[in-house]
Design a protein around this motif. Structure first.
Motif, short mmCIF file in Angstrom:
data_model
loop_
_atom_site.label_atom_id
_atom_site.label_comp_id
_atom_site.label_asym_id
_atom_site.label_seq_id
_atom_site.Cartn_x
_atom_site.Cartn_y
_atom_site.Cartn_z
N PRO A 107 4.78 17.63 -7.67
CA PRO A 107 6.25 17.57 -7.62
C PRO A 107 6.78 16.15 -7.38
O PRO A 107 7.82 15.78 -7.94
CB PRO A 107 6.59 18.50 -6.44
N GLU A 108 6.10 15.36 -6.57
CA GLU A 108 6.55 13.99 -6.31
C GLU A 108 6.53 13.17 -7.59
O GLU A 108 7.44 12.36 -7.83
CB GLU A 108 5.67 13.34 -5.25
N LEU A 109 5.52 13.35 -8.40
CA LEU A 109 5.44 12.61 -9.65
C LEU A 109 6.55 13.04 -10.60
O LEU A 109 7.17 12.21 -11.28
CB LEU A 109 4.08 12.83 -10.29
N ASP A 110 6.83 14.33 -10.67
CA ASP A 110 7.92 14.81 -11.52
C ASP A 110 9.26 14.21 -11.08
O ASP A 110 10.08 13.82 -11.92
CB ASP A 110 7.99 16.34 -11.46
N GLN A 111 9.49 14.13 -9.76
CA GLN A 111 10.72 13.53 -9.25
C GLN A 111 10.78 12.04 -9.59
O GLN A 111 11.84 11.51 -9.96
CB GLN A 111 10.78 13.72 -7.73
N LYS A 112 9.66 11.37 -9.50
CA LYS A 112 9.61 9.94 -9.82
C LYS A 112 9.95 9.70 -11.29
O LYS A 112 10.69 8.76 -11.62
CB LYS A 112 8.22 9.38 -9.51
N GLN A 114 11.85 11.57 -13.20
CA GLN A 114 13.28 11.80 -13.37
C GLN A 114 14.10 10.61 -12.88
O GLN A 114 15.06 10.17 -13.54
CB GLN A 114 13.69 13.07 -12.63
N GLU A 115 13.75 10.06 -11.73
CA GLU A 115 14.47 8.90 -11.19
C GLU A 115 14.32 7.69 -12.09
O GLU A 115 15.28 6.91 -12.28
CB GLU A 115 13.96 8.59 -9.78
N LEU A 116 13.15 7.51 -12.65
CA LEU A 116 12.94 6.37 -13.55
C LEU A 116 13.76 6.53 -14.83
O LEU A 116 14.25 5.54 -15.39
CB LEU A 116 11.45 6.24 -13.89
N TYR A 117 13.95 7.75 -15.29
CA TYR A 117 14.82 7.98 -16.43
C TYR A 117 16.25 7.53 -16.13
O TYR A 117 16.92 6.89 -16.94
CB TYR A 117 14.81 9.46 -16.82
N GLU A 121 18.35 4.44 -17.93
CA GLU A 121 19.67 4.58 -18.54
C GLU A 121 20.64 3.56 -17.96
O GLU A 121 21.43 2.95 -18.70
CB GLU A 121 20.18 6.00 -18.33
N SER A 122 20.59 3.35 -16.63
CA SER A 122 21.47 2.37 -16.00
C SER A 122 21.16 0.96 -16.48
O SER A 122 22.07 0.17 -16.79
CB SER A 122 21.32 2.45 -14.47
N MET A 123 19.87 0.62 -16.56
CA MET A 123 19.48 -0.71 -17.01
C MET A 123 19.87 -0.93 -18.46
O MET A 123 20.29 -2.03 -18.84
CB MET A 123 17.97 -0.87 -16.83
N GLN A 124 19.74 0.08 -19.28
CA GLN A 124 20.14 -0.07 -20.68
C GLN A 124 21.65 -0.31 -20.80
O GLN A 124 22.09 -1.13 -21.63
CB GLN A 124 19.75 1.18 -21.46
N ALA A 125 22.44 0.36 -19.96
CA ALA A 125 23.89 0.14 -19.97
C ALA A 125 24.22 -1.28 -19.52
O ALA A 125 25.09 -1.94 -20.12
CB ALA A 125 24.57 1.16 -19.05
N LYS A 126 23.53 -1.78 -18.48
CA LYS A 126 23.76 -3.15 -18.02
C LYS A 126 23.39 -4.15 -19.10
O LYS A 126 24.07 -5.17 -19.27
CB LYS A 126 22.95 -3.41 -16.77
N ARG A 226 4.28 4.75 -17.85
CA ARG A 226 3.12 5.02 -16.99
C ARG A 226 3.32 6.31 -16.19
O ARG A 226 2.41 7.14 -16.10
CB ARG A 226 2.91 3.84 -16.03
N ALA A 227 4.51 6.47 -15.65
CA ALA A 227 4.79 7.69 -14.89
C ALA A 227 4.76 8.92 -15.80
O ALA A 227 4.26 9.98 -15.41
CB ALA A 227 6.15 7.58 -14.20
N GLN A 228 5.28 8.76 -17.03
CA GLN A 228 5.26 9.87 -17.97
C GLN A 228 3.83 10.21 -18.38
O GLN A 228 3.47 11.38 -18.52
CB GLN A 228 6.09 9.52 -19.20
N PHE A 229 3.00 9.15 -18.56
CA PHE A 229 1.59 9.38 -18.88
C PHE A 229 0.90 10.12 -17.75
O PHE A 229 0.10 11.05 -17.99
CB PHE A 229 0.90 8.03 -19.13
#
Length: 418
Positions: A107-112, A114-117, A121-126, A226-229
């Protein structure tokens, strides 16, 4: 007439009869004594193992037990920590490449992930906003450069006109205005050069800033990949098509990073590992032919490797098998193997006695023609294999000898067989 009656003499008083009986008894004792001296020990035939000397082509071979093993074994390790949620395949099953075998949860990896997503998105907007801001700055300085150029062109036109009037002696243009126009043109020319330099430097600064922003964006993408992998690695799949040999997992078990998950072997790509006594290993060479017995079929092969180390009195010999293996061939199948060292034609040989050694002279027990006695006989042996041994001297074809242990009767020269 009177009849004279004869007296019957008791047999123990009859000297002739007693003498005859004594003679017979003495002869029996002498015969028995002779036989006891010649065969002072007796035993049952079924208490020993015998073999008959043969003449023919003698295959010198070394045998040993072993197992079939995969040529290439592949372990799959966990690239992420997690808890075993599902086990879809059990050891011994056939699997195809890419087939799902185990599912883990984290579960911790799944949450990580999601947060990275969200961060991505925020970095792409910036990054998009920075690009728009930089384009605006470029347009502003370009507009400034254009305005300065227009001012310069206007001032240059005025200066050129005043210069012509002054040359004609026209008094409408004062010397002060003329010099002022020259100064204005000179200033605007320098301003244009400065603005061009500013434009060039601004573009370099904006490029560097955008590259820095892009680098951060790419770094975040890599982190997300990496997290998705790792998240995808929670679903463990078979790397090759073959047999699942082992899976040391249980439902609910916590799996650590790098832990072994499953052991795979390609089906049909097997070799044999034989354990050969170290005394016989010195005669084995790479490329020698081998016969493998699976209890149901015989497989031909050849020696491809000889282990240099001795373990528990044996040497491991690896055998490459023919391509078309029987159906029962599978990893860890117990087998027996015979390695063919050489062949001697038209020679005497016999099943190897338990006590015999190659190239030595040893006493063995040979049966007489009637199989009633065995006599100790000196025999010279030659080359030997795991089963048979060559006879150089002391026996002939058709002779029958004892090949089992003789420690219980080896002090007797002649033994009666019952």
């Amino acid at each position: 007439m009177d009849i004279i009656k004869q007296k019957n003499t008791p047999f123990y008083k009859n000297k002739i009869l007693l003498g005859s009986m004594a003679s017979v008894l003495f002869a029996g004792v002498v015969y028995a004594s002779t036989q006891v001296q010649l065969a002072g020990f007796s035993m049952k035939k079924n208490s020993v193992i015998s073999a008959i000397v043969e003449r023919g082509d003698f295959d010198i071979k070394v045998s040993g037990p072993g197992i079939l093993v995969p040529r290439g074994i592949r372990w799959v390790s966990s690239t992420v920590a997690g808890k075993v949620e599902r086990i879809l395949v059990k050891p011994g099953a056939q699997v195809e490449q890419g087939q799902l075998i185990v599912e883990l949860i984290n579960p911790e990896l799944d949450q990580k992930v999601q947060e990275l997503y969200w961060e991505l998105e925020s970095m792409q907007a910036k990054t998009r906003a920075l690009k728009v801001s930089q384009d605006t700055q470029i347009l502003d300085i370009q507009a400034e450069v254009l305005n300065t150029q227009m001012q310069y062109d206007k001032a240059k036109m005025r200066l050129d006109a005043e210069s012509k009037l002054i040359k004609k002696g026209n008094a409408t243009v004062s010397k002060l205005d003329y010099e002022s126009s020259k100064l204005t043109v000179s200033q605007l020319a320098k301003t244009i050069d400065i603005n061009k330099a500013r434009t060039k430097q601004l573009k370099l600064n904006l490029i560097a800033g955008f590259e820095a922003q892009t680098a951060q964006l790419n770094k975040l993408k890599k982190t997300l990949e990496r997290a998705q992998f790792q998240s995808d690695s929670l679903s463990i799949k078979a790397p090759v098509s073959g047999v699942l040999q082992a899976m040391p997992l249980e439902l609910g078990q916590q799996v650590l990073l790098g832990s072994n998950i499953a052991k795979f072997a390609k089906k049909g790509d097997l070799i044999a590992e034989l354990k050969v006594p170290e005394l016989n290993a010195s005669d084995i060479l790479i490329g020698q032919k081998v016969a493998i017995d699976t209890r149901f079929n015989q497989i031909n092969g050849k020696v491809i490797r000889i282990d240099p180390a001795v373990v528990n009195g044996t040497v491991q010999v690896d055998v490459e098998l023919e391509k078309n293996l029987p159906d029962e061939a599978r990893p860890d199948l117990s087998i027996d193997g015979e390695i063919f060292l050489t062949q001697k034609q038209n020679t005497l040989f016999v099943r190897r006695p338990a006590f015999s050694q190659a190239n030595q002279t040893t006493s063995i027990y040979k049966f007489d023609n009637a199989d009633k006695y065995v006599l100790k006989t000196l025999v010279s042996f030659g080359l030997s294999s795991s089963v048979n041994i060559e006879i150089l001297n002391g026996l002939k074809a058709g002779d029958k000898i004892i090949v089992s242990e003789q420690t219980g009767f080896e002090r007797h020269n002649k033994i009666s067989m019952n």
